[in-house]
Design an enzyme around this catalytic site. Structure first.
Site, PDB file in Angstrom:
ATOM      1  NE  ARG A  17       5.747  -0.612  -3.909  1.00 47.83           N
ATOM      2  CZ  ARG A  17       7.008  -0.773  -4.279  1.00 47.83           C
ATOM      3  NH1 ARG A  17       7.766  -1.622  -3.650  1.00 47.83           N
ATOM      4  NH2 ARG A  17       7.531  -0.037  -5.226  1.00 47.83           N
ATOM      5  N   GLY A  70       0.828  -1.202   0.000  1.00 44.32           N
ATOM      6  CA  GLY A  70       0.000   0.000   0.000  1.00 44.32           C
ATOM      7  C   GLY A  70       0.857   1.245   0.000  1.00 44.32           C
ATOM      8  CG  HIS A  71       4.668   1.310   0.400  1.00 42.74           C
ATOM      9  ND1 HIS A  71       4.361   0.178   1.115  1.00 42.74           N
ATOM     10  CD2 HIS A  71       5.906   1.096  -0.107  1.00 42.74           C
ATOM     11  CE1 HIS A  71       5.369  -0.676   1.049  1.00 42.74           C
ATOM     12  NE2 HIS A  71       6.326  -0.140   0.301  1.00 42.74           N
ATOM     13  CB  ALA A  72       4.798   4.277  -4.735  1.00 41.38           C
TER      14      ALA A  72
END
Length: 130
Positions: free
Chosen positions: A94, A47-49
């Protein structure tokens, strides 16, 4: 999308196989290694990039799905073989989901942890990549 499935060199032996990640296997030198385990099947990780960091994910045991998002395109990759991994470049959102019982996700990161490298809100990610 610039992600890539990379086959990990292995030595097959009747006593058990040996997978080796060294030298030129990855397009970067890794500086941080961590793994996820005992993840409930209903849980979501990621839940981040990342702005600068690159990562390589391997399903050491079991399976899980990696949802990759460029802001315009979204794809899901299932990882379930310990001799194949997923290279995730910078600027790609992702999410990890659908962990099987006993799944272990190994991550080889290009950098040590830096909170400032993370984009944790999807709207901020969309603004960042534009």
């Amino acid at each position: 999308m610039d992600y890539k499935i990379i086959e990990i060199p292995k030595v097959e032996d009747y006593r058990g196989n040996l997978a080796i990640i060294e030298k030129e296997v990855l397009p970067y030198t890794f500086k941080r290694v961590y793994y996820l385990y005992d993840v409930p099947s209903t849980a979501h990780r990621g839940g981040h990039a990342h702005k600068q960091h690159q990562e390589f994910l391997v399903a050491i045991s079991g399976s899980f799905d990696v949802v990759l998002d460029t802001g315009t395109e979204r794809t899901t990759i299932t990882l379930n073989k310990p001799d194949k991994g997923l290279f995730i470049p910078t600027n790609m959102w992702r999410e990890l989901e659908n962990f099987s019982s006993g799944a272990v996700c190994l991550v080889l990161a290009s950098h040590e942890f830096e909170e400032s490298d993370y984009i944790r809100e999807y709207d901020e990610f969309l603004a960042w990549i534009k």
